[in-house]
Design a protein around this motif. Sequence first.
Motif, PDB file in Angstrom:
ATOM      1  N   ILE A 111      18.823 -19.066 -67.211  1.00 42.94           N
ATOM      2  CA  ILE A 111      17.917 -20.016 -66.552  1.00 42.94           C
ATOM      3  C   ILE A 111      16.521 -19.407 -66.433  1.00 42.94           C
ATOM      4  O   ILE A 111      15.514 -20.065 -66.734  1.00 42.94           O
ATOM      5  CB  ILE A 111      18.467 -20.419 -65.165  1.00 42.94           C
ATOM      6  CG1 ILE A 111      19.721 -21.268 -65.331  1.00 42.94           C
ATOM      7  CG2 ILE A 111      17.411 -21.165 -64.357  1.00 42.94           C
ATOM      8  CD1 ILE A 111      20.471 -21.524 -64.037  1.00 42.94           C
ATOM      9  N   ALA A 114      14.848 -19.392 -69.787  1.00 44.08           N
ATOM     10  CA  ALA A 114      14.380 -20.733 -70.159  1.00 44.08           C
ATOM     11  C   ALA A 114      13.100 -21.085 -69.397  1.00 44.08           C
ATOM     12  O   ALA A 114      12.146 -21.608 -69.988  1.00 44.08           O
ATOM     13  CB  ALA A 114      15.467 -21.765 -69.871  1.00 44.08           C
ATOM     14  N   LEU A 115      13.071 -20.796 -68.117  1.00 47.10           N
ATOM     15  CA  LEU A 115      11.866 -21.073 -67.323  1.00 47.10           C
ATOM     16  C   LEU A 115      10.685 -20.258 -67.824  1.00 47.10           C
ATOM     17  O   LEU A 115       9.555 -20.762 -67.887  1.00 47.10           O
ATOM     18  CB  LEU A 115      12.129 -20.791 -65.844  1.00 47.10           C
ATOM     19  CG  LEU A 115      13.132 -21.722 -65.159  1.00 47.10           C
ATOM     20  CD1 LEU A 115      13.388 -21.271 -63.726  1.00 47.10           C
ATOM     21  CD2 LEU A 115      12.644 -23.168 -65.186  1.00 47.10           C
ATOM     22  N   PRO A 138      14.249 -24.151 -75.074  1.00 45.58           N
ATOM     23  CA  PRO A 138      14.283 -23.830 -73.649  1.00 45.58           C
ATOM     24  C   PRO A 138      14.996 -24.908 -72.821  1.00 45.58           C
ATOM     25  O   PRO A 138      15.658 -24.585 -71.828  1.00 45.58           O
ATOM     26  CB  PRO A 138      12.816 -23.728 -73.246  1.00 45.58           C
ATOM     27  CG  PRO A 138      12.038 -23.695 -74.475  1.00 45.58           C
ATOM     28  CD  PRO A 138      12.896 -24.166 -75.592  1.00 45.58           C
ATOM     29  N   SER A 139      14.900 -26.156 -73.256  1.00 44.14           N
ATOM     30  CA  SER A 139      15.595 -27.227 -72.539  1.00 44.14           C
ATOM     31  C   SER A 139      17.111 -27.050 -72.640  1.00 44.14           C
ATOM     32  O   SER A 139      17.833 -27.183 -71.642  1.00 44.14           O
ATOM     33  CB  SER A 139      15.198 -28.597 -73.097  1.00 44.14           C
ATOM     34  OG  SER A 139      13.818 -28.796 -72.971  1.00 44.14           O
ATOM     35  N   LEU A 142      18.184 -24.107 -70.480  1.00 44.21           N
ATOM     36  CA  LEU A 142      18.192 -24.456 -69.064  1.00 44.21           C
ATOM     37  C   LEU A 142      19.419 -25.278 -68.702  1.00 44.21           C
ATOM     38  O   LEU A 142      20.087 -25.012 -67.697  1.00 44.21           O
ATOM     39  CB  LEU A 142      16.913 -25.213 -68.701  1.00 44.21           C
ATOM     40  CG  LEU A 142      16.743 -25.577 -67.238  1.00 44.21           C
ATOM     41  CD1 LEU A 142      16.648 -24.327 -66.377  1.00 44.21           C
ATOM     42  CD2 LEU A 142      15.517 -26.439 -67.040  1.00 44.21           C
ATOM     43  N   LEU A 146      22.331 -23.861 -66.225  1.00 49.06           N
ATOM     44  CA  LEU A 146      22.659 -24.611 -65.000  1.00 49.06           C
ATOM     45  C   LEU A 146      24.133 -25.002 -64.982  1.00 49.06           C
ATOM     46  O   LEU A 146      24.789 -24.929 -63.945  1.00 49.06           O
ATOM     47  CB  LEU A 146      21.774 -25.853 -64.891  1.00 49.06           C
ATOM     48  CG  LEU A 146      20.318 -25.612 -64.495  1.00 49.06           C
ATOM     49  CD1 LEU A 146      19.512 -26.902 -64.619  1.00 49.06           C
ATOM     50  CD2 LEU A 146      20.234 -25.060 -63.088  1.00 49.06           C
ATOM     51  N   CYS A 166      23.550 -18.547 -76.111  1.00 43.26           N
ATOM     52  CA  CYS A 166      22.288 -18.830 -75.412  1.00 43.26           C
ATOM     53  C   CYS A 166      21.358 -17.623 -75.457  1.00 43.26           C
ATOM     54  O   CYS A 166      20.151 -17.783 -75.669  1.00 43.26           O
ATOM     55  CB  CYS A 166      22.555 -19.232 -73.966  1.00 43.26           C
ATOM     56  SG  CYS A 166      23.261 -20.866 -73.805  1.00 43.26           S
ATOM     57  N   TYR A 170      17.841 -17.678 -77.132  1.00 45.97           N
ATOM     58  CA  TYR A 170      16.666 -17.257 -76.356  1.00 45.97           C
ATOM     59  C   TYR A 170      15.891 -16.175 -77.090  1.00 45.97           C
ATOM     60  O   TYR A 170      14.666 -16.236 -77.204  1.00 45.97           O
ATOM     61  CB  TYR A 170      17.092 -16.752 -74.970  1.00 45.97           C
ATOM     62  CG  TYR A 170      15.997 -15.994 -74.270  1.00 45.97           C
ATOM     63  CD1 TYR A 170      14.909 -16.653 -73.716  1.00 45.97           C
ATOM     64  CD2 TYR A 170      16.034 -14.609 -74.188  1.00 45.97           C
ATOM     65  CE1 TYR A 170      13.890 -15.960 -73.096  1.00 45.97           C
ATOM     66  CE2 TYR A 170      15.019 -13.905 -73.568  1.00 45.97           C
ATOM     67  CZ  TYR A 170      13.951 -14.580 -73.016  1.00 45.97           C
ATOM     68  OH  TYR A 170      12.944 -13.887 -72.411  1.00 45.97           O
TER      69      TYR A 170
END
Length: 196
Positions: A111, A114-115, A138-139, A142, A146, A166, A170
Amino acid sequence: MKFIQSSVFRAICAIITGCLLIKYPDNTVVWITMAIGILFFLSGVISCISYLNSRRDTNDYTITDATGNIISRKPMFPIVGIGCMILGLMLALTPGIFIKALMYIMGAVVIIGALSQFFSLSGARRIARVPWMLWVCPSLLLIVGLYVVIKPMESAALPMIILGWCNLLYGVTEIINYININRITKKLDSGQDPIE
């Protein structure tokens, strides 16, 4: 030191971690937990050794400078160091207890990654047009991060495989973003239009 703080280093670490999580999901979790335990234990040992050395080396537990001012006093007992040693032993010797907690931590890391990418892209968007495709990864990161944090799965292997992919995604997108942002910055520095 600058390289260790760079986004390329973070991306390489994420890619390596992702590959390990995909290839060895169960074992990687145990290895990471044991490695964290060993690092905690070593940190505690170093703290305790420093305490013992400082007690032995100080004369009457005080050191004064040339003007007679006291620089240091009796060293503090390393409570945190002993706590780190105990936690490190628990992590290294019984990693299964902490594997479930590690899933939450890895989800939080995805998370945060991604942010971080969202912030980088929004910063780049202020100076140039950013293609919509760069916002997809990134969406997805995220959403998956989550999902893992909000609804954890029973088996530790499946979320680790998901988190491995992921991390891999990333790392690759972080390198792509780094290259694109550097390209745009170089165009701006040379006076060219970054949109061309």
